[in-house]
Design a protein around this motif. Sequence first.
Motif, PDB file in Angstrom:
ATOM      1  N   GLY A   1       4.693  12.889 -13.339  1.00 54.53           N
ATOM      2  CA  GLY A   1       4.479  12.583 -14.771  1.00 54.53           C
ATOM      3  C   GLY A   1       3.377  13.612 -15.632  1.00 54.53           C
ATOM      4  N   LEU A   2       2.222  13.389 -14.895  1.00 54.37           N
ATOM      5  CA  LEU A   2       1.014  14.093 -15.456  1.00 54.37           C
ATOM      6  C   LEU A   2       1.299  15.420 -15.532  1.00 54.37           C
ATOM      7  N   SER A   3       1.968  16.242 -14.495  1.00 53.81           N
ATOM      8  CA  SER A   3       2.080  17.555 -14.660  1.00 53.81           C
ATOM      9  C   SER A   3       3.138  17.913 -15.739  1.00 53.81           C
ATOM     10  N   MET A   4       3.999  17.159 -16.130  1.00 48.11           N
ATOM     11  CA  MET A   4       5.000  17.242 -17.291  1.00 48.11           C
ATOM     12  C   MET A   4       4.153  17.243 -18.626  1.00 48.11           C
ATOM     13  N   ALA A   5       3.418  16.236 -18.598  1.00 51.61           N
ATOM     14  CA  ALA A   5       2.441  15.893 -19.739  1.00 51.61           C
ATOM     15  C   ALA A   5       1.540  16.812 -20.065  1.00 51.61           C
ATOM     16  N   GLU A   6       1.028  17.777 -18.998  1.00 50.03           N
ATOM     17  CA  GLU A   6       0.039  18.942 -19.651  1.00 50.03           C
ATOM     18  C   GLU A   6       0.558  20.061 -19.554  1.00 50.03           C
ATOM     19  N   ARG A   7       1.980  20.037 -19.506  1.00 51.16           N
ATOM     20  CA  ARG A   7       2.575  21.429 -19.750  1.00 51.16           C
ATOM     21  C   ARG A   7       2.948  21.706 -21.453  1.00 51.16           C
ATOM     22  N   GLU A   8       2.671  22.820 -21.869  1.00 52.22           N
ATOM     23  CA  GLU A   8       3.126  23.072 -23.272  1.00 52.22           C
ATOM     24  C   GLU A   8       4.361  23.107 -23.631  1.00 52.22           C
TER      25      GLU A   8
ATOM     26  N   THR B   1      10.358  23.856 -19.902  1.00 52.80           N
ATOM     27  CA  THR B   1      11.298  24.964 -19.610  1.00 52.80           C
ATOM     28  C   THR B   1      12.358  24.631 -18.581  1.00 52.80           C
ATOM     29  N   PRO B   2      13.697  25.266 -18.621  1.00 51.33           N
ATOM     30  CA  PRO B   2      14.580  24.639 -17.548  1.00 51.33           C
ATOM     31  C   PRO B   2      13.982  24.544 -16.266  1.00 51.33           C
ATOM     32  N   PRO B   3      13.117  25.573 -15.772  1.00 49.85           N
ATOM     33  CA  PRO B   3      12.771  25.484 -14.363  1.00 49.85           C
ATOM     34  C   PRO B   3      11.670  24.343 -14.137  1.00 49.85           C
ATOM     35  N   ALA B   4      10.835  24.042 -15.143  1.00 47.26           N
ATOM     36  CA  ALA B   4       9.891  22.976 -15.063  1.00 47.26           C
ATOM     37  C   ALA B   4      10.838  21.416 -15.040  1.00 47.26           C
ATOM     38  N   LEU B   5      11.806  21.570 -15.833  1.00 50.45           N
ATOM     39  CA  LEU B   5      12.548  20.220 -15.699  1.00 50.45           C
ATOM     40  C   LEU B   5      13.265  20.038 -14.685  1.00 50.45           C
ATOM     41  N   LEU B   6      13.712  21.075 -13.797  1.00 55.31           N
ATOM     42  CA  LEU B   6      14.491  21.147 -12.505  1.00 55.31           C
ATOM     43  C   LEU B   6      13.619  20.815 -11.589  1.00 55.31           C
ATOM     44  N   ALA B   7      12.217  21.468 -11.631  1.00 48.28           N
ATOM     45  CA  ALA B   7      11.196  20.922 -10.574  1.00 48.28           C
ATOM     46  C   ALA B   7      10.721  19.602 -10.830  1.00 48.28           C
ATOM     47  N   PHE B   8      10.873  18.981 -12.087  1.00 53.88           N
ATOM     48  CA  PHE B   8      10.562  17.569 -12.263  1.00 53.88           C
ATOM     49  C   PHE B   8      11.597  16.778 -11.645  1.00 53.88           C
ATOM     50  N   LEU B   9      12.901  17.032 -11.755  1.00 53.70           N
ATOM     51  CA  LEU B   9      13.884  16.206 -11.143  1.00 53.70           C
ATOM     52  C   LEU B   9      13.976  16.474  -9.610  1.00 53.70           C
ATOM     53  N   VAL B  10      13.448  17.553  -9.179  1.00 50.33           N
ATOM     54  CA  VAL B  10      13.475  17.508  -7.536  1.00 50.33           C
ATOM     55  C   VAL B  10      12.232  16.756  -7.231  1.00 50.33           C
ATOM     56  N   SER B  11      11.174  16.664  -8.011  1.00 51.94           N
ATOM     57  CA  SER B  11      10.158  15.909  -7.215  1.00 51.94           C
ATOM     58  C   SER B  11      10.251  14.545  -7.401  1.00 51.94           C
ATOM     59  N   PHE B  12      11.042  14.068  -8.441  1.00 55.43           N
ATOM     60  CA  PHE B  12      11.387  12.864  -8.863  1.00 55.43           C
ATOM     61  C   PHE B  12      12.290  12.358  -7.709  1.00 55.43           C
TER      62      PHE B  12
ATOM     63  N   PHE C   1       0.934  -1.081   0.126  1.00 58.71           N
ATOM     64  CA  PHE C   1      -0.001  -0.111  -0.176  1.00 58.71           C
ATOM     65  C   PHE C   1       0.927   1.314   0.220  1.00 58.71           C
ATOM     66  N   THR C   2       1.937   1.104   0.749  1.00 56.48           N
ATOM     67  CA  THR C   2       2.861   2.276   0.668  1.00 56.48           C
ATOM     68  C   THR C   2       3.275   2.305  -0.515  1.00 56.48           C
ATOM     69  N   ILE C   3       3.740   1.717  -1.516  1.00 61.08           N
ATOM     70  CA  ILE C   3       4.179   1.701  -3.010  1.00 61.08           C
ATOM     71  C   ILE C   3       3.020   2.466  -3.637  1.00 61.08           C
ATOM     72  N   VAL C   4       1.773   1.783  -3.385  1.00 62.00           N
ATOM     73  CA  VAL C   4       0.541   2.493  -4.310  1.00 62.00           C
ATOM     74  C   VAL C   4       0.494   3.832  -3.916  1.00 62.00           C
ATOM     75  N   ALA C   5       0.483   4.282  -2.590  1.00 57.72           N
ATOM     76  CA  ALA C   5       0.928   5.621  -2.365  1.00 57.72           C
ATOM     77  C   ALA C   5       1.883   6.604  -2.802  1.00 57.72           C
ATOM     78  N   LEU C   6       3.171   5.850  -2.853  1.00 55.27           N
ATOM     79  CA  LEU C   6       4.240   6.493  -3.722  1.00 55.27           C
ATOM     80  C   LEU C   6       4.004   6.771  -4.904  1.00 55.27           C
ATOM     81  N   GLY C   7       3.175   5.764  -5.792  1.00 53.05           N
ATOM     82  CA  GLY C   7       3.012   5.900  -6.896  1.00 53.05           C
ATOM     83  C   GLY C   7       2.125   7.025  -7.449  1.00 53.05           C
ATOM     84  N   GLU C   8       1.407   7.726  -6.434  1.00 48.47           N
ATOM     85  CA  GLU C   8       0.615   9.101  -6.776  1.00 48.47           C
ATOM     86  C   GLU C   8       1.507  10.217  -6.791  1.00 48.47           C
ATOM     87  N   THR C   9       2.820  10.084  -5.912  1.00 48.82           N
ATOM     88  CA  THR C   9       3.828  11.062  -6.277  1.00 48.82           C
ATOM     89  C   THR C   9       4.442  11.156  -7.606  1.00 48.82           C
TER      90      THR C   9
END
Length: 370
Positions: A205-212, A215-226, A192-200
């Motif tokens: 992934g979904l936030s990056m998919a929705e971005r047009e 940009t460098p800040p967006a990619l850096l934010a993605f790296l930080v979140s990952f 269940f913990t793995i299932v919850a971590l899957g939400e992060t």
Amino acid sequence: MTNEELFFDLVYVFAITQISHGLLHHLTLMGVLQTAVLWFAAWLGWQYAAWVTNWFDPRTPAIRGLIFSTMALALLVGAAVPEAWGERGLAFALCYVGMQAGRSAFIVWQLPSSHPLAPNYRRILGWVSIAGCFWIAGGLVSPVWRLPFWIVAVLCEYISPMFGFALPGLGRSRTRDWTIDGAHLVERCQLFTIVALGETIMASGLSMAERELWTPPALLAFLVSFLCSIAMWWLYFGTSLKEAEHAITRSDDTGRMGAYFHYIHAVLISGIIITAVGTDLLLENPMEHAEGSHAAVMIGGPVIYLLGTAVYKRVAGGRFPWSHVSGAAAVLAVGFAGRFLPMLALAGLVTLALLLVGAGEKAGPERGLV
């Protein structure tokens, strides 16, 4: 762990997504309280199902049918979450009560009266029925008055195991009499913990998919979140399956120890859900300054998670990791300076704190532990 249980957990991928998105769009004190109630309802639905598959073989036709029936109701509960405090309050309550009371009633019906667990399940049925009255009453009243009813309902189901489901005329259960499969219980909590971590991960992934534009800040934010997701995985799974299993099997009261695992995970996983909401906020506007509720979410999730994993490691491993407390204090200190920092910088510092706590434990298991 069986394929039936893995299949059952798929429903909770959907439920956690619904709950985290609800918090994302209602970042107020009332929104936090409402989300907490819905999360504990989701967790209790899963927890009571996990106890069934710990005590009874889910590969038998009867229990398999029970699991699939519960899945359908749990899926409807998740679907009702976005409007649970509005027009679908009664639908949410009826599906949830049908899941909880129906499962317990089926077990009571199937078990012979001489079975050691029969009295326990009669008491469980009594308590989920009492809670069901408050769930349904809350669904019937105006949404303005729904919260108090549903808080009482959650407390009935969450606290009653602490007192052995005591009821007049039915007595109380003793956790020492509960036969627990330690390996199974630990595996279920870890999954269940793995299932919850899957939400992060999904939030990133979904936030990056929705971005047009990436940009460098967006990619850096993605790296930080990952990296934040990796750090949380690292901190939790640093406690081995065998170590956690032995904590249950070696205990003089295996039932109580098993209950502790469930209580701790309810809080620990809430930290993951809040962190997933922070990930959504970060990737939406990484260079925006972290203020108010946004900063509170980005700090609160990791702090809850660090303290929750600290208690988990104390129960599972017999040692309290003070490094987690130090890490939580560092995250809070970063939070105080958050209003002067963009969300990307705040998230980066929080992730760094999580990684340092994890690295410190791996570098020397004895460090920060007593």
